[in-house]
Design a protein around this motif. Structure first.
Motif, PDB file in Angstrom:
ATOM      1  N   ALA A   1       0.827  -1.208   0.000  1.00 29.66           N
ATOM      2  CA  ALA A   1       0.000   0.000   0.000  1.00 29.66           C
ATOM      3  C   ALA A   1       0.863   1.261   0.000  1.00 29.66           C
ATOM      4  O   ALA A   1       0.567   2.232  -0.706  1.00 29.66           O
ATOM      5  CB  ALA A   1      -0.939  -0.001   1.210  1.00 29.66           C
ATOM      6  N   MET A   2       1.960   1.249   0.778  1.00 26.57           N
ATOM      7  CA  MET A   2       2.851   2.410   0.828  1.00 26.57           C
ATOM      8  C   MET A   2       3.501   2.678  -0.526  1.00 26.57           C
ATOM      9  O   MET A   2       3.786   3.827  -0.870  1.00 26.57           O
ATOM     10  CB  MET A   2       3.924   2.189   1.901  1.00 26.57           C
ATOM     11  N   SER A   3       3.718   1.624  -1.287  1.00 29.73           N
ATOM     12  CA  SER A   3       4.339   1.802  -2.606  1.00 29.73           C
ATOM     13  C   SER A   3       3.374   2.391  -3.623  1.00 29.73           C
ATOM     14  O   SER A   3       3.788   2.901  -4.659  1.00 29.73           O
ATOM     15  CB  SER A   3       4.880   0.462  -3.119  1.00 29.73           C
ATOM     16  N   ALA A   4       2.057   2.303  -3.301  1.00 35.42           N
ATOM     17  CA  ALA A   4       1.046   2.777  -4.246  1.00 35.42           C
ATOM     18  C   ALA A   4       0.466   4.129  -3.870  1.00 35.42           C
ATOM     19  O   ALA A   4      -0.108   4.821  -4.716  1.00 35.42           O
ATOM     20  CB  ALA A   4      -0.088   1.753  -4.342  1.00 35.42           C
TER      21      ALA A   4
END
Length: 282
Positions: free
Chosen positions: A215-218
């Motif tokens: 999620a953090m990467s998106a």
């Protein structure tokens, strides 16, 4: 004809709780604590918690101040009920052959501080370890992970190799009254009232870390509504659910690893779960 379509959510939740409590009122199985501990090692190995010889899984023994743990030199995928060790708080071996991991010392501190805890899982799974490198707490923002909502502490200080009493004090203090703690630059620890609870939470915390990294990467993670998240935490944290989840994992582990239970291993279904046959809705 349906008779429950006008019932409120509170009524339906209460009815489901009572039904589950009846359905899973009998102990998870005839498995001993020692056998459940061995199975937990195999379950978590399959779930990506193996990291060479790092990590410890312990469960209280019958005598006060004792607990079962794996032998140093064996990976989680090699553990059987027969090669587990029973040790005291000073890590003296009371039953079994070999030596425990010296890092087990901080488990003694947690057991002393938390009489409600009967099983501890400390591991360095891939996604938890990666998240720990960022020095950020675990964020619970997805329904399946809500057993960990507001129940996972964060230790930002890395105390080094955890073989001293200082590490026991630091880690047990960081855990506090919660059931899990993310350890910066290290890994994770979960503390359960039963082996079943600790095993289930350990599976969840690695999934939670993986989802958080994805999620953090998106984008930016959005928080859950606190009241609904707290409700979901309590709904998903019952003993009945812990027993059912462990039984599922144990059935799979026994199919893959029949050597895990070495003393007359029962069939996977009968060993892993035994539910009540009385009226579940009473």
């Amino acid at each position: 004809m349906a008779t429950t379509l006008n019932d409120t959510k509170d009524v339906l939740m209460d009815r489901a709780h009572r039904r589950m409590a009846g359905e899973f009122s009998v102990s998870t199985s005839t498995l001993t604590v020692r056998q459940k501990t061995a199975l937990t090692c195999r379950i978590l190995s399959d779930a990506g918690h193996d990291s060479g010889l790092a990590g410890q899984i312990t469960a209280r023994g019958e005598e006060p101040g004792t607990y079962w743990t794996q032998r140093l030199g064996l990976g989680f995928d090699e553990i059987t009920e027969d090669n587990l060790l029973l040790v005291d708080e000073d890590l003296n071996v009371l039953s079994g052959t070999g030596m425990p991991n010296p890092a087990n010392r901080f488990h003694s501190w947690i057991y002393r501080a938390r009489p409600d805890v009967n099983c501890i899982v400390h591991t360095h799974p891939l996604h938890v370890a990666a998240l720990s490198m960022l020095e950020v707490p675990l964020e619970i923002s997805q329904m399946d992970l809500t057993p960990l909502y507001d129940d996972c502490a964060f230790l930002a200080e890395w105390p080094g190799v955890p073989v001293g009493n200082e590490e026991g004090e630091i880690i047990s203090a960081a855990l506090g009254d919660k059931r899990a703690v993310l350890l910066a630059h290290h890994g994770q620890l979960v503390a359960g009232g039963t082996v079943e609870e600790a095993c289930h939470l350990a599976v969840l915390i690695e999934r939670a870390a993986r989802l958080q990294l994805l999620a953090m990467s998106a984008g930016t993670i959005k928080p859950l509504p606190p009241a609904l998240a707290a409700e979901a935490h309590d709904w998903t944290s019952s003993d009945a659910r812990n027993r059912a989840n462990f039984a599922y994992h144990a059935r799979r582990a026994l199919v893959r690893h029949p050597d895990c239970l070495t003393a007359n291993p029962p069939s996977p279904t009968n060993a892993a779960t035994k539910t009540a046959t009385t009226n579940p809705g009473a």
